[in-house]
Design a protein around this motif. Structure first.
Motif, mmCIF file in Angstrom:
data_model
loop_
_atom_site.group_PDB
_atom_site.id
_atom_site.type_symbol
_atom_site.label_atom_id
_atom_site.label_comp_id
_atom_site.label_asym_id
_atom_site.label_seq_id
_atom_site.Cartn_x
_atom_site.Cartn_y
_atom_site.Cartn_z
ATOM 1 N N LEU A 1 13.586 -1.887 -10.435
ATOM 2 C CA LEU A 1 12.140 -1.751 -10.698
ATOM 3 C C LEU A 1 11.406 -1.327 -9.426
ATOM 4 O O LEU A 1 10.545 -0.439 -9.455
ATOM 5 C CB LEU A 1 11.569 -3.078 -11.234
ATOM 6 N N GLN A 2 11.764 -1.935 -8.304
ATOM 7 C CA GLN A 2 11.145 -1.544 -7.034
ATOM 8 C C GLN A 2 11.487 -0.090 -6.689
ATOM 9 O O GLN A 2 10.632 0.650 -6.181
ATOM 10 C CB GLN A 2 11.594 -2.477 -5.897
ATOM 11 N N HIS A 3 12.720 0.328 -6.973
ATOM 12 C CA HIS A 3 13.094 1.724 -6.717
ATOM 13 C C HIS A 3 12.220 2.659 -7.551
ATOM 14 O O HIS A 3 11.739 3.680 -7.056
ATOM 15 C CB HIS A 3 14.565 1.995 -7.081
ATOM 16 N N ALA A 4 12.050 2.293 -8.840
ATOM 17 C CA ALA A 4 11.259 3.135 -9.744
ATOM 18 C C ALA A 4 9.830 3.288 -9.213
ATOM 19 O O ALA A 4 9.268 4.391 -9.210
ATOM 20 C CB ALA A 4 11.250 2.533 -11.154
ATOM 21 N N ILE A 5 9.266 2.196 -8.733
ATOM 22 C CA ILE A 5 7.891 2.249 -8.212
ATOM 23 C C ILE A 5 7.830 3.147 -6.977
ATOM 24 O O ILE A 5 6.926 3.966 -6.835
ATOM 25 C CB ILE A 5 7.380 0.821 -7.909
ATOM 26 N N THR A 6 8.809 3.013 -6.092
ATOM 27 C CA THR A 6 8.839 3.846 -4.881
ATOM 28 C C THR A 6 8.961 5.329 -5.235
ATOM 29 O O THR A 6 8.249 6.170 -4.673
ATOM 30 C CB THR A 6 10.019 3.415 -3.977
ATOM 31 N N ILE A 7 9.857 5.658 -6.152
ATOM 32 C CA ILE A 7 10.055 7.063 -6.537
ATOM 33 C C ILE A 7 8.794 7.604 -7.214
ATOM 34 O O ILE A 7 8.347 8.729 -6.916
ATOM 35 C CB ILE A 7 11.294 7.214 -7.454
ATOM 36 N N ALA A 8 8.195 6.805 -8.102
ATOM 37 C CA ALA A 8 6.963 7.236 -8.786
ATOM 38 C C ALA A 8 5.846 7.487 -7.770
ATOM 39 O O ALA A 8 5.085 8.460 -7.882
ATOM 40 C CB ALA A 8 6.526 6.187 -9.810
ATOM 41 N N LYS A 9 5.769 6.629 -6.766
ATOM 42 C CA LYS A 9 4.762 6.789 -5.707
ATOM 43 C C LYS A 9 4.918 8.131 -5.008
ATOM 44 O O LYS A 9 3.936 8.847 -4.759
ATOM 45 C CB LYS A 9 4.893 5.636 -4.694
ATOM 46 N N HIS A 10 6.162 8.505 -4.707
ATOM 47 C CA HIS A 10 6.384 9.765 -3.995
ATOM 48 C C HIS A 10 6.161 10.984 -4.894
ATOM 49 O O HIS A 10 5.713 12.030 -4.412
ATOM 50 C CB HIS A 10 7.782 9.778 -3.372
ATOM 51 N N ILE A 11 6.455 10.854 -6.180
ATOM 52 C CA ILE A 11 6.169 11.947 -7.114
ATOM 53 C C ILE A 11 4.662 12.190 -7.152
ATOM 54 O O ILE A 11 4.193 13.333 -7.091
ATOM 55 C CB ILE A 11 6.714 11.617 -8.529
#
Ligand code: FE2
Ligand code: FE2
Length: 161
Positions: free
Chosen positions: A62-72
């Motif tokens: 879940l934390q990975h998903a948030i980080t990736i979404a932030k960069h997108i």
């Protein structure tokens, strides 16, 4: 002013990076769903330790998903709302195998993503993905160990589907 840079034999652009990060995000969603389900349905005394581990993986994904979404979003893209499909497995070994296959694909993808981010000069994104990659390799090791195997060599770019 161009946003096109040539990295090795393949051109990477910011637009292409957004597309690829969305594929990564779809894979993170898949991982969250798989770990939520498998951590709860794994049965048998021999799988209790790994079931607890999988529950921890779910939170990390879940934390990975948030980080990736932030960069997108930072790159000007829209984060996807669609996960890759999750295998509905009945047997414990099939669940662990599905998770391990997913982690192998994830590790291959992020290794390439770090290189592409650096080619574009996106060092901060590369740094965050390196940290994610470190955790994915721990996930891979946990799963391989639970299956009684060594972590597989995923250094080849070719993907088996
Ligand atoms: Fe992840
Ligand atoms: Fe993972």
């Amino acid at each position: 002013m161009s946003d096109t840079t040539t990295g090795g034999d393949k051109a990477i652009t910011r637009d292409r990076l957004i597309t690829l990060l969305n594929e990564d995000l779809a894979r993170e969603y898949q991982a969250i769903i798989a770990y939520v389900i498998y951590s709860q349905v794994l049965k048998g005394a021999e799988y209790m330790t790994i079931a607890k581990e999988l529950e921890k993986h779910a939170g990390e994904e879940l934390q990975h998903a948030i980080t990736i979404a932030k960069h997108i979003d930072y790159l000007g893209g829209m984060p996807t709302n669609t996960p890759l499909p999750v295998v509905q497995a009945g047997k414990a070994t099939a669940m662990l195998r599905a998770d391990l296959d997913n982690e192998n694909n994830t590790i291959r993808a992020y290794r390439e993503r770090v290189r592409q981010c650096e080619t574009l000069g996106e060092y901060a994104i590369a740094e965050d993905i390196r940290e994610i990659l470190r955790q994915e390799q721990e996930h891979q090791t946990d799963l391989a160990t639970a299956l009684g195997e060594d972590p597989p060599d995923v250094s080849r770019a070719a993907k088996k589907k």
